[in-house]
Design an enzyme around this catalytic site. Structure first.
Site, PDB file in Angstrom:
ATOM      1  N   GLY A   1       0.859  -1.148   0.493  1.00 32.54           N
ATOM      2  CA  GLY A   1      -0.715   0.215   0.043  1.00 32.54           C
ATOM      3  C   GLY A   1       0.906   1.798  -0.102  1.00 32.54           C
TER       4      GLY A   1
ATOM      5  N   ASN B   1       1.621   2.587  -2.663  1.00 35.68           N
ATOM      6  CA  ASN B   1       1.147   4.328  -3.560  1.00 35.68           C
ATOM      7  C   ASN B   1       0.142   4.706  -3.078  1.00 35.68           C
ATOM      8  OD1 ASN B   1       2.315   3.985  -6.527  1.00 35.68           O
ATOM      9  ND2 ASN B   1       2.563   2.153  -6.197  1.00 35.68           N
TER      10      ASN B   1
ATOM     11  N   HIS C   1       1.018   0.770 -13.114  1.00 36.73           N
ATOM     12  CA  HIS C   1       1.531  -0.324 -13.115  1.00 36.73           C
ATOM     13  C   HIS C   1       3.196  -0.016 -13.588  1.00 36.73           C
ATOM     14  CE1 HIS C   1       2.833  -3.908 -14.730  1.00 36.73           C
ATOM     15  NE2 HIS C   1       3.188  -4.063 -16.238  1.00 36.73           N
TER      16      HIS C   1
HETATM   17  C1  GAR Z   1       3.150  -1.599  -6.909  1.00 34.84           C
HETATM   18  O1  GAR Z   1       4.835  -0.899  -7.604  1.00 34.84           O
HETATM   19  C2  GAR Z   1       2.690  -1.178  -8.568  1.00 34.84           C
HETATM   20  O2  GAR Z   1       2.669  -0.674  -9.286  1.00 34.84           O
HETATM   21  C3  GAR Z   1       2.556  -3.021  -8.757  1.00 34.84           C
HETATM   22  O3  GAR Z   1       2.330  -3.423  -7.526  1.00 34.84           O
HETATM   23  C4  GAR Z   1       2.846  -2.701  -6.519  1.00 34.84           C
HETATM   24  C5  GAR Z   1       2.173  -2.454  -5.382  1.00 34.84           C
HETATM   25  O4  GAR Z   1       2.769  -1.485  -4.149  1.00 34.84           O
HETATM   26  N1  GAR Z   1       1.395  -3.281 -10.102  1.00 34.84           N
HETATM   27  C6  GAR Z   1       1.270  -3.677 -10.495  1.00 34.84           C
HETATM   28  O5  GAR Z   1       2.327  -5.105 -10.931  1.00 34.84           O
HETATM   29  C7  GAR Z   1       0.253  -3.584 -11.623  1.00 34.84           C
HETATM   30  N2  GAR Z   1      -0.264  -5.090 -12.470  1.00 34.84           N
HETATM   31  P1  GAR Z   1       2.352  -1.014  -2.876  1.00 34.84           P
HETATM   32  O6  GAR Z   1       1.572  -2.377  -2.671  1.00 34.84           O
HETATM   33  O7  GAR Z   1       3.029  -0.822  -2.253  1.00 34.84           O
HETATM   34  O8  GAR Z   1       1.923  -0.086  -3.972  1.00 34.84           O
END
Ligand code: GAR
Length: 222
Positions: free
Chosen positions: A12, A14, A110
């Site tokens: 989480g 982002n 992404h």
């Molecule tokens: C992030 O790097 C996001 O871009 C990626 O998962 C991670 C989640 O991190 N999303 C994907 O790969 C979607 N295809 P977070 O939970 O710390 O935000």
């Protein structure tokens, strides 16, 4: 105020970047009305609760059929009546019925420069593993609208990030987050919420001025 739901699966960070930007005014015209996770132990749920945002877990594990999970997910979204749905590290394919119902109102972050290193099997840390395996020198992140393809919707924003000698997937993931994701996603949400984004023929135009009633132009033209 745009009623905004954020969907998450894990750490989480982002989501945290979005919460921070709403709280310090870098995102305006947005109310975070709910966070949905497919994973009960996602740290993202805790982050939402810490900021008084209603947090829900809808896990495929709680249903015998995938279709039931899809229905429960759509039902929760309907309850929350979102104007915008943000996939912030949501590592589950979005059911077609959700894409249909919220067309032009779902955006995803992404961790690569689409169309490289995206599509089926490319998510989270796996993306960075493949980037290092292939030996590319530049990677990055992309924010895009979600359509019925996998990582195929109109691209809103992208930012390049250098791959460095000796990077591990974890080190690279962190750099892509810091230099690209945590900047791009809040900015895209703010642009969307303030009507500065328009889509025509699958191309996104972002301007400095309000083009239309927030999200209305997008709904018509995606
Ligand atoms: C992030 O790097 C996001 O871009 C990626 O998962 C991670 C989640 O991190 N999303 C994907 O790969 C979607 N295809 P977070 O939970 O710390 O935000």
């Amino acid at each position: 105020m745009l009623r905004t739901v954020v969907c998450v699966s894990g750490g989480g960070t982002n989501l945290q970047a979005v919460i921070n930007a709403v709280e310090d005014g870098r995102i305006t015209n947005v109310q975070l009305v709910g966070v949905i996770s497919n994973n009960r132990s996602a740290k993202a749920l805790e982050r939402a609760q810490n900021h008084g945002i209603p947090a829900f877990c809808i896990s495929p594990r709680d249903f015998t059929e995938r279709e039931q999970f899809h229905e429960a997910f759509l039902e929760k979204l309907r309850e929350l009546t979102p104007d915008l749905i943000v996939l912030a590290g949501f590592l589950v394919a979005i059911p077609p019925a959700v894409v249909r119902e919220y067309e032009g109102k779902i955006i995803n972050i992404h961790p690569s420069l689409i169309p490289s290193f995206c599509g089926v099997g490319y998510y989270g840390l796996k993306v960075h593993e493949k980037v290092l395996e292939r030996g590319v020198k530049v990677t990055g992140a992309t924010v895009h609208f979600v359509n019925d393809g996998m990582d195929e919707g109109p691209i809103i924003a992208q930012k390049a990030v250098d791959v460095e000698e000796g990077d591990t997937p974890e080190v690279l993931q962190r750099r892509v987050m810091e230099q690209a994701e945590w900047i791009l996603l809040p900015k895209a949400i703010d642009d969307f919420a303030n009507g500065r984004i328009a889509v025509e023929n699958n191309r996104v135009k972002t301007t400095d001025v309000t083009l239309c009633e927030p999200s209305l132009c997008i709904r018509k033209s995606v």
